[in-house]
Scaffold this motif. Sequence first.
Motif: not given
Length: 119
Positions: A35, A49, A52, A57-60, A62, A65, A69
């Motif tokens: 992260g 961000a 995994t 799998i990515t997450s950001y 708000d 976004k 990347t």
Amino acid sequence: QVQLVESGGGLVQAGGSLRLSCAASGGAFSMYGMGWFRQAPGKEREFVAGVTRIAPITSYADSVKGRFTISRDNAKNTVYLQMNDLKPEDTAVYYCAARIGTKIEYSYWGQGTQVTVSS
């Protein structure tokens, strides 16, 4: 002991781009969820961000976004944060972090790299 070293920070104008890198050593990189976090002066450290260890799998957050990347290269033991359309509010110290196996919380942290976005 997992060691993380960030690089790639610097000064950039608003609307510009920057790519941060985080090199990991001391463990099996493919087993780490990775992260990026940041901390601006006078503010709490916040999640930016994450990616995994499998899939991936990515997450950001708000706030980033569509602009940032996160990616990883397991062959190089490195995670990246590509930052586009940077804004002055992105100015902060950016930290790389790792979580091991199936752990939810991040256990290992780098020393940080400064990102400054001028208007």
